[in-house]
Design a protein around this motif. Structure first.
Motif, PDB file in Angstrom:
ATOM      1  N   GLN A 126      41.326  41.794  31.310  1.00  0.00           N
ATOM      2  CA  GLN A 126      42.552  41.122  30.872  1.00  0.00           C
ATOM      3  C   GLN A 126      42.785  41.329  29.388  1.00  0.00           C
ATOM      4  OE1 GLN A 126      43.189  37.048  31.766  1.00  0.00           O
ATOM      5  NE2 GLN A 126      43.412  37.359  33.958  1.00  0.00           N
TER       6      GLN A 126
ATOM      7  N   ARG B 155      45.632  33.287  32.364  1.00  0.00           N
ATOM      8  CA  ARG B 155      46.734  33.503  33.311  1.00  0.00           C
ATOM      9  C   ARG B 155      47.894  32.536  33.015  1.00  0.00           C
ATOM     10  NH1 ARG B 155      43.435  32.684  37.700  1.00  0.00           N
ATOM     11  NH2 ARG B 155      41.995  34.424  37.702  1.00  0.00           N
TER      12      ARG B 155
ATOM     13  N   LEU C 166      37.631  39.105  32.660  1.00  0.00           N
ATOM     14  CA  LEU C 166      38.125  38.640  31.355  1.00  0.00           C
ATOM     15  C   LEU C 166      38.309  39.812  30.393  1.00  0.00           C
ATOM     16  CD1 LEU C 166      36.149  35.388  30.500  1.00  0.00           C
ATOM     17  CD2 LEU C 166      38.594  35.688  30.248  1.00  0.00           C
TER      18      LEU C 166
ATOM     19  N   ARG D 139      35.646  30.860  34.823  1.00  0.00           N
ATOM     20  CA  ARG D 139      36.856  30.702  35.657  1.00  0.00           C
ATOM     21  C   ARG D 139      37.954  29.966  34.897  1.00  0.00           C
ATOM     22  NH1 ARG D 139      33.586  29.750  40.249  1.00  0.00           N
ATOM     23  NH2 ARG D 139      33.490  31.713  41.387  1.00  0.00           N
TER      24      ARG D 139
ATOM     25  N   LEU E  38      39.586  32.371  32.494  1.00  0.00           N
ATOM     26  CA  LEU E  38      40.511  33.257  33.211  1.00  0.00           C
ATOM     27  C   LEU E  38      41.812  32.530  33.556  1.00  0.00           C
ATOM     28  CD1 LEU E  38      38.378  35.301  35.763  1.00  0.00           C
ATOM     29  CD2 LEU E  38      40.144  36.243  34.277  1.00  0.00           C
TER      30      LEU E  38
END
Lengths: 235, 235
Positions: free
Chosen positions: A40, B41, A37, B34, B37
């Motif tokens: 990103q 995305r 994370l 998750r 993330l």
């Protein structure tokens, strides 16, 4: 009793080992995900935008110092502008940053500053090409002779319509386009705008159009048995 | 022995409870990370680009069908172009999409198609403003009279230099700019380019320049005691 104690000890030990193991698995996994994370977020914050647009507006009320633009001005009493954010200076600087190629589509070229920037690039070995309007290539003060004798390849449009473009593609990456002809009058006398667009799709659109025009106009000149002027002396 | 068993039972129970609890904490946390993330995305993949650039090149070799542009052409034998991707049609369509405002900075305006698009917008209540070159506002075929009598506010530059812009800002969001004057000759006779730039920073740059020019030119006209022409009959 012995069995009970053994059973209790084994169970306790197993449960403790499982707890500790699970704790480490948990720690490793959440840490991996947190890293992903964070990465990103870092990438998003630091990624260069895929395009940049800069807009220049004229008239430039200041007259740029020639020495400052092309070498270095050490004259402390110099009354000319030394500010490289001035629109004409930004245009010259954009040409000076060219590494490989400059494709020009111009109605006319009389600007001393833009011509000098092109001459310097030609000297460095940058490929400069030019398509120019048939009538206006011979206008008073045209610098076509100067740049063609310095190695600029060129053709003229050979039509009754105007070749009215005023654009350049630098290193197949950056497009300079707008209302401004490459003349001194345009830079210091007129209301004008020029966009500097660093966007690969836009550069590609202009490159395709440039290739198409180059081919179409060369064919037209050939079929008209037009001698391509390639001597500086002709201008 | 009783104590040992109790101790073993309590320890086992506690360790088991801890293991189960830790497992659920782990599951919840990794699942949360998750999800974060996946959301990042998804956002990246589905986010609209913050800008769009479209490039139009002229001459447009086809003549666009007037009825197709402004109403609907049902004539099956119609020989004119019905392709809305044609550059002039794209320009007209861009003006037709205006919802609130069109700020124009033009050297001249004689194009029938672009004028009709502006007249339709004025009728709908879209605010249209224009700054135009003093000399060229009176050129043969100028449509200034038509659009000013339909409600377009306008001023002329009142300088010796040319007001050479050919740009429009649509709804403070999209900038139309390039080499092309708003004339028929430019669209079907000349080599020209026009950029349609949908980028909020670029639109802001042009809006600021527009506001500055409007103020500067209005002041100049006032101080010169110039009567602002506002009657259609004057053109």
């Amino acid at each position: 009793m012995g069995d009970s104690i053994n059973f209790a000890t084994v169970t306790t030990t197993l449960a403790t080992v499982a707890t500790v193991a699970l704790y480490f698995v948990h720690k490793r996994e959440t840490s991996k995900l947190r890293d992903a994370l964070a990465l990103q977020r870092y990438r998003r914050a630091h990624s260069k935008p895929s395009f940049e647009i800069e807009t220049l507006f004229f008239p430039d009320k200041r007259i740029i110092c020639w020495n400052f633009l092309f070498s270095k001005c050490r004259d402390e009493s110099c009354g000319y502008c030394h500010d490289c954010e001035a629109p004409l200076a930004r245009l010259v600087k954009t040409l000076q940053n060219a590494k490989r190629s400059i494709d020009l589509a111009l109605f006319e070229i009389t600007s001393e500053e833009l011509t000098q920037a092109l001459l310097d690039k030609l000297k460095e070995g940058v490929r400069v090409r030019l398509i120019i309007d048939s009538e206006y290539m011979m206008t008073t003060g045209s610098k076509l002779g100067k740049i063609s004798s310095a190695g600029c390849e060129f053709i003229h449009d050979h039509t009754h319509g105007l070749f009215h473009h005023k654009f350049a593609i630098v290193d197949s990456q950056l497009v300079i386009s707008g209302s401004m002809n490459w003349t001194r009058q345009a830079a210091i006398g007129n209301y004008e705008n020029v966009l500097l667009v660093k966007d690969k799709n836009t550069a590609l659109d202009f490159e395709k159009e440039y290739a198409k025009m180059w081919e179409e106009i060369t064919d037209r000149l050939k079929s008209a048995n037009e001698k391509l002027p390639d001597q500086a002396a002709e201008f």
